[in-house]
Design a protein around this motif. Structure first.
Motif, mmCIF file in Angstrom:
data_model
loop_
_atom_site.group_PDB
_atom_site.id
_atom_site.type_symbol
_atom_site.label_atom_id
_atom_site.label_comp_id
_atom_site.label_asym_id
_atom_site.label_seq_id
_atom_site.Cartn_x
_atom_site.Cartn_y
_atom_site.Cartn_z
ATOM 1 N N LEU A 144 0.840 -1.194 0.000
ATOM 2 C CA LEU A 144 0.000 0.000 0.000
ATOM 3 C C LEU A 144 0.875 1.244 0.000
ATOM 4 N N PRO A 145 0.432 2.329 -0.638
ATOM 5 C CA PRO A 145 1.266 3.539 -0.709
ATOM 6 C C PRO A 145 1.487 4.163 0.660
ATOM 7 N N ALA A 146 2.634 4.761 0.843
ATOM 8 C CA ALA A 146 2.990 5.372 2.126
ATOM 9 C C ALA A 146 2.059 6.526 2.478
ATOM 10 N N SER A 147 1.418 7.108 1.500
ATOM 11 C CA SER A 147 0.512 8.241 1.749
ATOM 12 C C SER A 147 -0.798 7.809 2.406
ATOM 13 N N LEU A 148 -1.078 6.512 2.399
ATOM 14 C CA LEU A 148 -2.339 6.005 2.936
ATOM 15 C C LEU A 148 -2.114 5.519 4.365
ATOM 16 N N VAL A 258 -22.047 -1.862 4.033
ATOM 17 C CA VAL A 258 -20.617 -2.172 3.915
ATOM 18 C C VAL A 258 -20.394 -2.878 2.591
ATOM 19 N N ARG A 259 -19.425 -2.403 1.833
ATOM 20 C CA ARG A 259 -19.114 -2.993 0.529
ATOM 21 C C ARG A 259 -18.041 -4.066 0.736
ATOM 22 N N LEU A 260 -18.322 -5.269 0.260
ATOM 23 C CA LEU A 260 -17.472 -6.421 0.517
ATOM 24 C C LEU A 260 -16.664 -6.812 -0.714
ATOM 25 N N GLY A 261 -15.425 -7.215 -0.467
ATOM 26 C CA GLY A 261 -14.574 -7.729 -1.533
ATOM 27 C C GLY A 261 -13.737 -8.878 -1.014
ATOM 28 N N GLY A 262 -12.908 -9.423 -1.869
ATOM 29 C CA GLY A 262 -12.027 -10.513 -1.470
ATOM 30 C C GLY A 262 -10.838 -10.024 -0.679
ATOM 31 N N HIS A 263 -9.869 -10.910 -0.480
ATOM 32 C CA HIS A 263 -8.734 -10.542 0.357
ATOM 33 C C HIS A 263 -7.865 -9.494 -0.329
ATOM 34 N N LEU A 264 -7.113 -8.759 0.477
ATOM 35 C CA LEU A 264 -6.282 -7.658 -0.009
ATOM 36 C C LEU A 264 -5.137 -8.185 -0.863
ATOM 37 N N LEU A 265 -4.967 -7.584 -2.046
ATOM 38 C CA LEU A 265 -3.845 -7.925 -2.925
ATOM 39 C C LEU A 265 -2.735 -6.896 -2.864
ATOM 40 N N GLY A 266 -3.079 -5.637 -2.570
ATOM 41 C CA GLY A 266 -2.096 -4.563 -2.561
ATOM 42 C C GLY A 266 -2.613 -3.383 -3.367
ATOM 43 N N ALA A 267 -1.709 -2.610 -3.917
ATOM 44 C CA ALA A 267 -2.096 -1.436 -4.707
ATOM 45 C C ALA A 267 -1.408 -1.485 -6.065
ATOM 46 N N GLN A 268 -2.126 -1.011 -7.073
ATOM 47 C CA GLN A 268 -1.582 -0.978 -8.430
ATOM 48 C C GLN A 268 -2.281 0.119 -9.219
ATOM 49 N N ASP A 269 -1.486 0.945 -9.902
ATOM 50 C CA ASP A 269 -2.028 2.001 -10.763
ATOM 51 C C ASP A 269 -3.019 2.902 -10.032
ATOM 52 N N GLY A 270 -2.708 3.227 -8.802
ATOM 53 C CA GLY A 270 -3.540 4.162 -8.053
ATOM 54 C C GLY A 270 -4.760 3.554 -7.405
ATOM 55 N N VAL A 272 -6.391 0.398 -4.787
ATOM 56 C CA VAL A 272 -6.218 -0.738 -3.887
ATOM 57 C C VAL A 272 -6.980 -1.904 -4.501
ATOM 58 N N ARG A 273 -6.298 -3.037 -4.648
ATOM 59 C CA ARG A 273 -6.881 -4.189 -5.327
ATOM 60 C C ARG A 273 -7.306 -5.267 -4.323
ATOM 61 N N LEU A 274 -8.497 -5.818 -4.550
ATOM 62 C CA LEU A 274 -9.009 -6.925 -3.763
ATOM 63 C C LEU A 274 -9.191 -8.133 -4.674
ATOM 64 N N ALA A 275 -8.891 -9.293 -4.160
ATOM 65 C CA ALA A 275 -8.960 -10.515 -4.959
ATOM 66 C C ALA A 275 -10.413 -10.872 -5.296
ATOM 67 N N LEU A 329 -9.778 6.771 -0.225
ATOM 68 C CA LEU A 329 -9.722 6.201 1.121
ATOM 69 C C LEU A 329 -9.093 7.163 2.105
ATOM 70 N N GLY A 330 -9.682 7.207 3.305
ATOM 71 C CA GLY A 330 -9.071 7.999 4.363
ATOM 72 C C GLY A 330 -8.067 7.205 5.165
ATOM 73 N N SER A 331 -8.292 5.883 5.267
ATOM 74 C CA SER A 331 -7.392 5.040 6.054
ATOM 75 C C SER A 331 -7.678 3.575 5.779
ATOM 76 N N VAL A 332 -6.738 2.755 6.184
ATOM 77 C CA VAL A 332 -6.885 1.300 6.168
ATOM 78 C C VAL A 332 -6.765 0.823 7.607
ATOM 79 N N LEU A 333 -7.755 0.078 8.085
ATOM 80 C CA LEU A 333 -7.727 -0.477 9.434
ATOM 81 C C LEU A 333 -7.503 -1.982 9.319
ATOM 82 N N VAL A 334 -6.377 -2.449 9.854
ATOM 83 C CA VAL A 334 -6.026 -3.865 9.758
ATOM 84 C C VAL A 334 -6.486 -4.587 11.019
#
Length: 408
Positions: A144-148, A258-270, A272-275, A329-334
Motif C-alpha cells: 500500500l502507498p505510504a501516503s495512505l 458495507v461494501r465487501l470484496g475478497g482478500h487484499l492484494l495490494g495497490a496498483q495504478d492508483g 487498492v486491489r481486492l482478490a 480512502l481515508g485510512s486502512v484499518l487492519v
C-alpha cells in the motif's frame, strides 16, 4: 529487585490469575509479575468493546461471574475490573509495572528473568502473557502507498480516532466485523477486504450460540483434530455482544451498506486491489455454519429438544468490490488477528513451532523443562485461552508444578 523464587507466573490476566489461584490451592508459593496492572490488556481494546460470550461464561476458578446480568455482555473496563478485584483476593503478590524483558535458562537449572525492576531467578516459570501478542499484518499491506494511513486494530479507539474519509477494513473475524459495523453505523463509508471466517446466529431456539456450543464437543477440540495446525490461526466466529448481542456476519454488514470484496492484494495504478474470491470466503463461512448446525441438532437429539429453526443461508447479493481508488480512502484499518510473540524475549532454542506456538507436553516446554505455558490458544483444547476454559488448563499446570516441587 534481585532475588530468588520457586515459581514465577508472568502475566496477571485471566490465565496468570487462574494459575495463581490454582497454585495457591496446592500450597505452592509464587509471585506474579505484570507489565501494567491486573487485567490491563482488556483496557487496550477499542472503546465499545464487549465480551462475545455472555457474562455467565466467565467461569474463572475462584472468580466466576456473580453479577446481576448473567445474560449480558461486559465491556472492556468491567472485564478488567473483575480481574483486578480477583487479583486483590489472591494471596500471592502481584507486582505491577514489572515487565519481563528477557527470560533465559540458567546453566545450573531454573531461569533468569530480567525485568523493569531488576533481575529475578526462579526454579519454575509459568508464562501467561495472553493468547496472542503481536498484531498481524498481511504481506499485501506492505504494497500500500505510504501516503495512505494504515492502522492496526490496537490503534483504534472509536470512529473519531481514524482520519476522515472512507475506511478499508482488512480482516474478517469477530473484531473486524464489529469495527466495520461500528464504522458503518457512525456514517462512515466502509469497504471490507474479506477472508475466511465462520459464523453462526447469535440465538437459535431461544438459546445463545455459546449455550448451544458448550453442550457440544466444539470447545474441547484439540490441535491434532484440526485439518492442519495452521487452523489455529483461523478467525473467530463472526458474532457480536454489543447492544445486548446480535447477529453479525457478511450478510448483516452488507445490509448496513458495507461494501465487501475478497482478500487484499495490494495497490496498483492508483487503486487498492481486492482478490476476486469473496464467493469462496462466503462459502467457507456457510460450510462452518452447517457444521455447527449439525452439532446443535445432535444436542437436540441427545437431550430430546426441539430443533431450532436454522435454515440454509440466503444468497449474498451485490457485486464484490475489486478495486478502490487510493485517493478515495481515508485510512486502512487492519484487523487480521494476532500472532504469538515469544521468541522476542524468551531465549530458548526450539521453543516454538513454525507458527510461533510453544512446543510442549501438557503445557510444559519440551525445549526447557520447568517452563510452562497457560492461556495459549489451543494449548490443550480450543477453550484453553477462553474465560470458561483457561481454569482447567491452569489446574493441570498447577498439578505439574506442585508435583515437580514435591508439594503435597
Amino acid at each position: 529487585m534481585s532475588e530468588d523464587a520457586d515459581v514465577v507466573v508472568i502475566g496477571a490476566g485471566q490465565a496468570g490469575l487462574a494459575t495463581s489461584h490454582e497454585l495457591e490451592q496446592r500450597g505452592v508459593e509464587h509471585v506474579v509479575l505484570e507489565a501494567e496492572t491486573p487485567g490491563s490488556s482488556w483496557r487496550h481494546r477499542w472503546d465499545s468493546f464487549t465480551l462475545v460470550g455472555q457474562n455467565h461464561t466467565v467461569r474463572l476458578p475462584g472468580a466466576p461471574y456473580r453479577g446481576e446480568d448473567p445474560y449480558g455482555f461486559m465491556g472492556r473496563d468491567e472485564i478488567a475490573g473483575h480481574l483486578e478485584s480477583w487479583a486483590g483476593r489472591l494471596r500471592a503478590p502481584v507486582r505491577g509495572g514489572c515487565a519481563v524483558r528477557r527470560l533465559q535458562p540458567r546453566a545450573g537449572g531454573g531461569f533468569t528473568l530480567d525485568t523493569d525492576s531488576g533481575t529475578l531467578v526462579s526454579r519454575v516459570v509459568v508464562v501467561s502473557t495472553g493468547a496472542y501478542q503481536r498484531p498481524h499484518r498481511p504481506a499485501a499491506c506492505a504494497g500500500l502507498p505510504a501516503s495512505l494511513p494504515v492502522i492496526d486494530l490496537t490503534g483504534y479507539a472509536n470512529p473519531g480516532s481514524l482520519p476522515d474519509g472512507p475506511v478499508l477494513v482488512v480482516g474478517s473475524g469477530q473484531s473486524a466485523c464489529q469495527v466495520a459495523e461500528e464504522l458503518a453505523l457512525s456514517g462512515r463509508e466502509v469497504v471490507m477486504a474479506c477472508g475466511r471466517a465462520p459464523w453462526f446466529p447469535r440465538r437459535a431456539g431461544g438459546r445463545d450460540v455459546f449455550e448451544w456450543l458448550l453442550d457440544t464437543p466444539f470447545f474441547d477440540q484439540r490441535v491434532e483434530e484440526l485439518p492442519t495446525p495452521a487452523a489455529r490461526l483461523g478467525a473467530n466466529p463472526q458474532v457480536s455482544g454489543a447492544g445486548g448481542g446480535h447477529d453479525l456476519h457478511y450478510r448483516t454488514l452488507a445490509a448496513l451498506g458495507v461494501r465487501l470484496g475478497g482478500h487484499l492484494l495490494g495497490a496498483q495504478d492508483g487503486d487498492v486491489r481486492l482478490a476476486p474470491d469473496l464467493d469462496a470466503s462466503v462459502a467457507f463461512g456457510d460450510g462452518v455454519y452447517r457444521t455447527l448446525r449439525d452439532l446443535v441438532f445432535a444436542v437436540c437429539a441427545r437431550q430430546g429438544l426441539e430443533r431450532p429453526d436454522l435454515p440454509e443461508p440466503a444468497p449474498l447479493t451485490g457485486a464484490p468490490v475489486e478495486s478502490v481508488p487510493v485517493g478515495r480512502l481515508g485510512s486502512v484499518l487492519v484487523a487480521a488477528g494476532f500472532r504469538p510473540d515469544y521468541t522476542s524475549w524468551i531465549r530458548v532454542p526450539g521453543l516454538v513451532d513454525d507458527l510461533g506456538f510453544p512446543v510442549h507436553t501438557d503445557g510444559e516446554s519440551t525445549a526447557a523443562p520447568d517452563l510452562h505455558f497457560v492461556g495459549v490458544h489451543f494449548l490443550r483444547r480450543r477453550s484453553s485461552a477462553l474465560l470458561f476454559g483457561v481454569g482447567a488448563d491452569a489446574a493441570c499446570t498447577a498439578d505439574r508444578v506442585a508435583a515437580r516441587l514435591g508439594v503435597a
